[in-house]
Structure formats: C-alpha cells, structure tokens
Design an enzyme around this catalytic site. Structure first.
Site, short mmCIF file in Angstrom:
data_model
loop_
_atom_site.label_atom_id
_atom_site.label_comp_id
_atom_site.label_asym_id
_atom_site.label_seq_id
_atom_site.Cartn_x
_atom_site.Cartn_y
_atom_site.Cartn_z
N ARG A 1 1.07 -2.43 5.88
CA ARG A 1 2.16 -2.33 6.85
C ARG A 1 2.13 -3.48 7.84
NH1 ARG A 1 0.99 2.42 4.50
NH2 ARG A 1 2.45 4.16 4.56
N ASP B 1 -6.52 10.98 -0.94
CA ASP B 1 -7.26 9.98 -1.72
C ASP B 1 -8.76 10.29 -1.77
OD1 ASP B 1 -4.94 8.56 -2.20
OD2 ASP B 1 -5.19 7.27 -0.46
N GLY C 1 0.42 0.97 -5.88
CA GLY C 1 1.59 1.82 -5.69
C GLY C 1 2.19 1.66 -4.30
C1 S3P Z 1 -0.38 5.76 0.97
C2 S3P Z 1 0.05 7.04 0.78
C3 S3P Z 1 -0.55 7.96 -0.20
C4 S3P Z 1 -1.93 7.49 -0.67
C5 S3P Z 1 -1.95 6.02 -0.98
C6 S3P Z 1 -1.54 5.21 0.25
C7 S3P Z 1 0.31 4.91 1.97
O1 S3P Z 1 0.29 8.03 -1.33
O2 S3P Z 1 -2.34 8.22 -1.80
O3 S3P Z 1 -3.24 5.63 -1.38
O4 S3P Z 1 -0.24 3.87 2.36
O5 S3P Z 1 1.41 5.28 2.37
P1 S3P Z 1 1.55 9.06 -1.37
O6 S3P Z 1 2.36 8.73 -0.22
O7 S3P Z 1 2.23 8.81 -2.67
O8 S3P Z 1 0.92 10.42 -1.31
#
Ligand code: S3P
Length: 455
Positions: free
Chosen positions: A34, A335, A106
């Site tokens: 971020r 996590d 992701g």
């Molecule tokens: C994250 C949110 C989580 C987490 C990921 C990081 C983030 O995922 O599992 O490692 O930085 O917003 P989800 O929002 O899909 O639960």
C-alpha cells in the site's frame, strides 16, 4: 517467476537445543504494498523505511514503475534502505508498455486491478502457476460495475483467473458495494478505484478485515470515513482525491512473526524476543488464540509507529492446550492458520478450527495441503470443508520423516520448516524458494535463534 520444476531448493530445519535470542522480522507485506501504491499516486516525494523487500512487494514496485512512478532505493544494508517514490498523481497512471508480471502475489494483482479500473489505461496481468489458479471474479464483479472492461482466462469450476486484461473506465462510476466475502483485497481494490472516481464510493464489510488501506489512505489525505452500522463497517471514500506525500515507517509483519513465535512455543526451553511487530487488532488474532491455548507470549513496549500499533513480543516455550478457535476471528489471522495448525499438533487435546473456506483459495489450498503434510509427519488430523481438527500430541515431538510438497506456497514451506524443529525424523520442504515472496530472511533469522538449516 518461480517455475515449479526448475532447480528446486529443498530445506530442512532442525534444533538441537532451545531457541534463544532477540530478532526482528521484515516489514509488513500488506502495508508495504500500500505504501508503494499510494506513494506512486501522490505528487511529490514519499519516503518509506522498513519496506518488505520480498518478491511480492518488488512486483508491486515494478508495476508502479511501469505505470510511470519513479521508485528508488537509497542507502545500503540488508534492511537499512530507504525507498523514495515520486508519484504521478491520482489520475496520472500511464499505460504500461508490457504485461504486468505479478509473480506469486494476489495482493499486488487485486489492488492494482482496482487502481487501473479508474484510469484511462489498459493493463494485462500475469502470474506464476499458483497465482494463475486463484479466483479473480471477486474483484472483477465490482470493478465491472464501476465501468472497467475485463477479459479473464476461464479456470476450473467457472473461476475467472489470470492472465487477464483490464481496460479502465474514465470517469469510473461510483459504487456502493457490500462485500460477499470477508476480503481486505476486494475492499481495497474498490477503495483504490474510488480514488479516481467522481463522487462517493462506499464499501460495506459485514465482517471486519485488515484496515491498512483505510489507515493509509486517510494518512495520505484522502477524504475517507468509517462508520459502524448493523450491516457492518461502512467505508466511504470521496474521489477524485489528491494525495499528499508521506514519510512511512513500516512495522514488522505479524504474519512473519508467527513463525518464530510458534517455533519458540514448541521447542523445549526456548525464550525468544521478536522486536517491532505490528499488532493492529485486525491482524493480531493469532496472539490472542495462542494465549488462550496457554501460550506464554508477553507484549512489551506497546507503541504507535506510523499510525499502526506495534509491540515487542516475548515468547517462551510452554505447554499448550487445544481449544475451539472462534471462527469469527478468522480474518484477523487468516494467513496464520497454517502455523497455528502446527502449534495445535503440540497441544494437549484437540484444536478445532472452522470458518476457513478462504484458506482453500490462498497461494495453495491451505487446508488440504496442511492436512496432507501433517498426516505425512504422523500428526492425526481431520480435514473439514471449512477447517481442520488437529489431535495434539501433548508437547511430544512429532514423528516427522516426510518430504513436504509446499506447492509454491511460502507459508506452507515455513510452517513445515517450523514443525521440523521438534520432530524425531527430519522434515524436508521440497522447495524453499517461495519463502522469498514474503520473508527473504527467514532462514538466517531461524539460524540466529539457534536452528540449523540443511539445504
Ligand atoms: C491481504 C489480505 C488477505 C491476506 C493476504 C494479504 C491484503 O487476503 O490473506 O495475504 O494485503 O489485503 P484476502 O483479502 O483475500 O483475505
């Protein structure tokens, strides 16, 4: 990008005595992503220290550069560098010349999709084998409602997956959206799209998820408000925003601290201090659960760093007791479940963990992969559709003696490396390279605590 077959690097950790010492863990991954993204949208120079220099975050940095931001690392040392970001301004992202390679990340993918969705540019997102199987429909649906045009690759079970191409809408259409899954990534994608969308974009989250985006957007001067309602938290952002550059200090990642924390709890005689760990309540669920299991974890020197609560953790080996872990706390430790499963293997009695459907769509299907590996190491457990029940061994060493296929998942690799610290026979991870996505210093830090790494 890690290719699953080429040059795997096996890893096995062992401990011949207690783990002791005083360590720090790298910067928080969520906050690091971020900081780069918002710095890249502010006009002027943002400075960031403590940034996680793991592959996931570096993928975000490369993508922001490809869209026009000037990002440099100044200063030497493994963790002593400062990052300087000259942003392009909200609305100023440039068309990337080539596809954005998101690697294993992701968070990079979903948050950047949000940013691109309200800019007049088109971007193609690609990723490694693990990321290419993960569901993107959860972000595609709201971003299409805001006007973005998205073409994704059909995946198994009607999933929409990478590679995908997203053409942003300008102006995008303000949205009021209730999250169908408890996901900070989906929430953040919509809020980031809202930055360059005229009017008010509203996200309602029935179950609270990590709030780093809200904190940092407000810190950069965005008009953002949060209120509680019977429907959940209501987050409103006003576009088209102007962001003011910031100086950011990234705290240590509680998701990384989870590994030395559980290691210290399960290796007899251990006494470890982990400095400068983020304890934001939307992230600190593991500490509460381990304490409820009897874990000897003390929070020292609690303070606020860069708008986030931080503490030093003092963790000592002790007896753990199995509990029913409250499912409503799952987002605050989502996590950390793989390594909690490991802690549960050393508790007396059974630990029941439910409400974890989301674990099936992380870097791997973390319920199935953990259940398979725990059984291979001689731990009795029962896989549920939405969780896992682990029969603890009352502090006894696990039999071990297995090689774990970590499926390109950093947290699976580190969890089994920790399990191996109190196993009768070595536990080998087939390929430790994915650990570099979130915790490049994991092995040297464990060695600093007294573990031996066999590569
Ligand atoms: C994250 C949110 C989580 C987490 C990921 C990081 C983030 O995922 O599992 O490692 O930085 O917003 P989800 O929002 O899909 O639960």
């Amino acid at each position: 990008m890690i290719n699953a077959d080429a040059n795997p690097q096996p890893l096995c950790l062992t401990a011949t005595g207690p783990l002791t010492g005083d360590v720090t863990v790298p910067g928080d991954k969520s906050i690091s992503h971020r900081a780069l993204m918002l710095g890249a949208l502010a006009v002027g120079e943002t400075r960031v220290t403590g940034l996680l220099e793991g592959e996931d975050v570096l993928a975000t940095a490369a993508a922001m550069r490809a869209m026009g931001a000037d990002i440099t690392r100044v200063g030497g040392g493994l963790d002593g560098g400062e990052w300087r970001i000259h942003g392009v301004g909200v609305g100023g992202l440039l068309q990337p010349a080539t596809a954005l390679d998101m690697g294993n990340s992701g968070t990079s993918t979903r948050l950047l999709m949000g940013l691109v969705a309200s800019h007049p540019i088109t971007a193609t997102f690609t990723g490694d084998a693990s990321l290419s199987g993960r569901p993107m429909g959860r972000v595609i649906t709201p971003l299409q409602m805001m006007g973005a045009a998205i073409t994704a690759t059909p995946g198994p079970g009607n999933r929409q997956t990478l590679p995908l191409t997203l053409a942003g809408a300008c102006p995008a259409i303000a949205l009021r959206y209730t999250l169908p899954v408890a996901s900070a990534q989906v929430k953040s994608a919509i809020l980031l799209a809202g930055l360059n969308t005229p009017g008010e974009t509203v996200v309602i989250e029935p179950i609270p998820t990590r709030d780093h985006s809200e904190r940092m957007l407000a810190g950069f001067g965005a008009q953002l408000s949060v209120s509680e309602s019977p429907a959940g938290r209501i987050i409103t952002i006003r576009g088209e925003a102007e962001l003011t550059p910031q100086t950011i200090v990234v705290p240590g990642d509680p998701s990384s601290a989870a590994f030395p924390m559980v290691a210290a709890l399960i290796v007899p005689g251990s006494d470890v201090i982990i400095r400068n760990v983020g304890i934001n309540p939307t992230r600190a669920g593991l500490i509460t659960v381990l304490q409820a299991m009897g874990g000897d974890i003390a929070l020292l020197n609690e303070r606020i760093v860069g708008g986030e609560p931080v503490a030093d953790l003092h963790v000592k080996h002790c007896a753990l007791t199995g509990i029913e872990v409250p499912p409503d706390g799952a987002p605050s430790m989502i996590d950390e479940y793989p390594v909690l499963f490991v802690a549960a293997a050393f508790a007396s009695g059974r630990t029941v963990m439910r409400g974890l459907e989301e674990l099936r769509v992380k870097e791997s299907d973390r319920i199935a992969v953990m259940a398979e590996g725990l059984k291979a190491c001689g731990v009795t457990c029962e896989e549920l559709e939405d969780g896992l029940i682990v029969e603890g061994r009352g502090g006894d060493a696990v039999p071990g003696g297995a090689t774990i296929n970590a499926r390109l998942d950093h947290r699976i690799a580190m969890s089994f490396a920790v399990l191996g610290l109190n196993a009768r026979q070595p536990v080998t991870i087939d390929d430790a390279r994915p650990i570099a996505t979130s915790f490049p210093t994991f092995v040297p830090m464990m060695e600093q605590l007294g573990a031996t790494a066999h590569r």
